[in-house]
Scaffold this motif. Structure first.
Motif, PDB file in Angstrom:
ATOM      1  N   ALA A 261      83.839-108.113 -79.315  1.00  0.00           N
ATOM      2  CA  ALA A 261      84.877-107.292 -79.942  1.00  0.00           C
ATOM      3  C   ALA A 261      84.451-106.828 -81.338  1.00  0.00           C
ATOM      4  O   ALA A 261      84.625-105.657 -81.698  1.00  0.00           O
ATOM      5  N   ARG A 262      83.856-107.737 -82.108  1.00  0.00           N
ATOM      6  CA  ARG A 262      83.477-107.360 -83.476  1.00  0.00           C
ATOM      7  C   ARG A 262      82.356-106.324 -83.476  1.00  0.00           C
ATOM      8  O   ARG A 262      82.327-105.407 -84.302  1.00  0.00           O
TER       9      ARG A 262
ATOM     10  N   LEU B  84      92.347-114.106 -81.853  1.00  0.00           N
ATOM     11  CA  LEU B  84      91.699-112.883 -81.365  1.00  0.00           C
ATOM     12  C   LEU B  84      91.424-112.971 -79.863  1.00  0.00           C
ATOM     13  O   LEU B  84      91.667-112.006 -79.125  1.00  0.00           O
TER      14      LEU B  84
ATOM     15  N   TRP C  57      78.256-118.900 -83.343  1.00  0.00           N
ATOM     16  CA  TRP C  57      78.922-117.601 -83.268  1.00  0.00           C
ATOM     17  C   TRP C  57      79.320-117.078 -84.646  1.00  0.00           C
ATOM     18  O   TRP C  57      79.226-115.877 -84.900  1.00  0.00           O
ATOM     19  N   VAL C  58      79.718-117.985 -85.523  1.00  0.00           N
ATOM     20  CA  VAL C  58      80.241-117.524 -86.808  1.00  0.00           C
ATOM     21  C   VAL C  58      79.145-116.893 -87.676  1.00  0.00           C
ATOM     22  O   VAL C  58      79.396-115.971 -88.449  1.00  0.00           O
TER      23      VAL C  58
ATOM     24  N   TYR D 180      78.573-113.519 -86.158  1.00  0.00           N
ATOM     25  CA  TYR D 180      79.680-112.662 -86.566  1.00  0.00           C
ATOM     26  C   TYR D 180      79.420-112.104 -87.971  1.00  0.00           C
ATOM     27  O   TYR D 180      79.526-110.898 -88.214  1.00  0.00           O
TER      28      TYR D 180
ATOM     29  N   GLU E 165      80.212-114.781 -76.519  1.00  0.00           N
ATOM     30  CA  GLU E 165      81.530-114.954 -77.143  1.00  0.00           C
ATOM     31  C   GLU E 165      82.312-113.641 -77.147  1.00  0.00           C
ATOM     32  O   GLU E 165      81.846-112.621 -77.655  1.00  0.00           O
ATOM     33  N   LEU E 166      83.535-113.741 -76.640  1.00  0.00           N
ATOM     34  CA  LEU E 166      84.431-112.591 -76.609  1.00  0.00           C
ATOM     35  C   LEU E 166      84.617-111.974 -78.001  1.00  0.00           C
ATOM     36  O   LEU E 166      84.565-110.747 -78.159  1.00  0.00           O
ATOM     37  N   VAL E 167      84.821-112.818 -79.015  1.00  0.00           N
ATOM     38  CA  VAL E 167      85.067-112.281 -80.362  1.00  0.00           C
ATOM     39  C   VAL E 167      83.843-111.521 -80.895  1.00  0.00           C
ATOM     40  O   VAL E 167      83.983-110.562 -81.646  1.00  0.00           O
TER      41      VAL E 167
ATOM     42  N   MET F 198      90.414-109.289 -87.055  1.00  0.00           N
ATOM     43  CA  MET F 198      88.995-109.206 -87.444  1.00  0.00           C
ATOM     44  C   MET F 198      88.853-108.913 -88.936  1.00  0.00           C
ATOM     45  O   MET F 198      87.958-109.439 -89.596  1.00  0.00           O
TER      46      MET F 198
END
Lengths: 275, 213
Positions: free
Chosen positions: B203-204, A246, B157-158, B161, B198-200, A268
């Motif tokens: 995005a999420r 990603l 991060w997870v 997320y 965190e980039l992800v 995602m």
């Protein structure tokens, strides 16, 4: 992956001053070794910490029964973590040390520091090619830390080394083969190499499947998404690999509108299914 | 009836006797496919083996069996094996039974394993609220909301997320029943989009924000 040898409880007992003092003294080898690890683990970037770690890189007093230099290994790892460019020339010198594990730790640190001054010395370690890349009799390792060397060259972007690296895809040690595929993908962008790693996800050995997951995450090979999600491995590992995909996808497609690409959304969705 | 039971005993026997990773995976898949309550203890035991493939098959099988699994799993949760606990939390999440709610609330913010916190945060978003007494729904949803908001600042991060994913599912539920609670969630998505390191994550949160607007 972070390698923690000590419990958090013990790790919390040191202060920066103590760690530096422990590394300076020469009587208690155990606490020196631990202090070197500690400074890297807690990212202590103070000039004095760098200075003692650079000294530890040349240490002669801490010797393992196999003739190795445990403190040098830890100091090299720590210097990589600290992102200290001053450490590049001393780490390059470490590549000529007789201790395999010092060479390996220095190579990994140089990869993290991502400095192209290291390229010639790293390339030199590949002398003799695959034919010379044999196991040292009676040791669990090859004559050079090939996996680390090839990965470092890929990360640093040593395109001049592709003809040297390519043959290692045929190496009999799977991890060396994966490292070569990973580096070749980074250096050429050719999906042939990404697919080698995708096929490795279906391998017999869990440890090797994990290894291929981490490699695919590191190169962000976007076509691997589905295969990663279906790999027989821990979800935590698969999530880290997909995170790598990603990040690469987003970085490749930065645009004004900041719109998410279809590929990003697909990754995602895969990540969501693994939580 | 006797015939069916014998078959399941045979399938259980095959799981217990499996002597390779692949053999175990196949045996667990066969046992899971039977969707029988008699298989519960064996499938739960598989969650504790260090075999991710077999664990996935066992989790899927337990989710298929559904509610009867929950009381057994609640009393047989492995406090020492966090790998097994993370898989168990995925079962609770998949079944969505509110009787596991207290456990999920606690695990999402206190378990020392990030995999367990992650699975719990995800599970909190997909509770089957229709299974809960109507007067208990709103207070429980508020508690879930607060817990997920807290989990969205986890150090890992997870977990953050999973908390965003959980908040997105919760927002979808609340949009029809308690719309006035939704702005707190959208504000959190905005915050994550602008501030997460965190980039992800950014995005999420953006995807979550787009999908509920």
């Amino acid at each position: 992956m972070e390698q923690d040898y000590f419990g958090v409880g013990e790790a919390e007992q040191l202060t920066v001053e103590q760690a530096i003092a422990n590394l300076r003294q020469k009587e208690d080898l155990g606490s020196r070794y631990y202090a070197a690890w500690w400074l890297g683990r807690f990212r202590v970037k103070e000039p004095e910490a760098i200075e003692v770690l650079l000294m530890a890189l040349e240490d002669e007093s801490d010797r393992a029964p196999d003739g190795g230099y445990p403190l040098r290994r830890n100091a090299a790892r720590a210097l990589g973590k600290l992102g200290e460019k001053r450490a590049v020339p001393p780490l390059i010198r470490c590549l000529e040390f007789p201790d395999f594990y010092v060479r390996e730790a220095a190579t990994q640190a140089l990869e993290v520091l991502n400095d192209n001054r290291a390229i010639p010395a790293l390339v030199k370690l590949l002398d003799g090619g695959v034919a010379k890349a044999q196991f040292v009799p009676g040791k669990p390792h090859l004559v050079q830390p090939y996996e680390a060397i090839i990965e470092a060259l890929g990360t640093i972007g040593a395109t001049e080394a592709t003809t040297l690296i390519e043959p290692f895809i045929e190496h009999t040690v799977e991890k060396v083969k994966y490292a070569a595929a990973r580096a070749m993908y980074q250096l050429t962008g050719n999906s042939v190499y990404g697919e080698i790693l995708v096929r490795a996800l279906a391998g017999e050995d869990l440890q090797l499947r994990r290894s291929a997951l981490m490699d695919l995450g590191a190169i962000g090979y976007i076509s691997a998404g589905e295969a990663i999600a279906e790999t027989l491995a821990e979800n935590s590992m698969k999530l880290i690999a997909l995170k790598g995909l990603l990040e690469e996808e987003i970085n490749q497609n930065v645009n004004q509108s900041l719109e998410l690409t279809q590929e990003s959304i697909k990754v995602m969705e895969l990540m969501d299914s693994l939580l | 009836m006797t015939k069916i039971l014998t078959d399941i005993e045979t399938l259980i026997e095959a799981v217990n006797k499996a002597d390779s990773a692949d053999g175990l995976l196949e045996a667990v898949e066969d046992l899971a496919a039977a969707k029988a309550v008699e298989a519960i203890p064996t499938l739960v035991e598989v969650l504790g083996y260090n075999n991710p493939g077999a664990a996935v098959a066992a989790v899927d099988g337990l989710i298929e069996i559904g509610e009867p699994v929950v009381p057994y799993l609640l009393t047989n949760l492995d406090d020492y094996n966090y790998g097994a606990r993370a898989w168990a939390l995925r079962v609770f999440a998949g079944v969505g039974d509110p009787s596991a709610l207290d456990l999920l609330l606690k695990a999402a913010v206190t378990d020392f394993s990030q995999s367990v916190r992650r699975a719990a945060a995800r599970g909190l978003g997909i509770i089957r609220w229709s299974k809960l007494a109507p007067e208990k729904v709103l207070p429980a949803q508020k508690e879930v909301l607060q817990t997920l908001l807290l989990a969205s600042s986890d150090g890992e991060w997870v977990v953050r997320y999973a908390a965003v994913v959980g908040l997105q599912s919760l927002a979808k539920t609340l949009a029809t029943t308690q719309p006035k609670l939704v702005p707190e969630i959208t504000a959190k998505f905005q915050e994550v989009m602008q501030t997460d390191s965190e980039l992800v994550m950014r995005a999420r949160a953006q995807l979550a924000w787009q999908q509920i607007n």
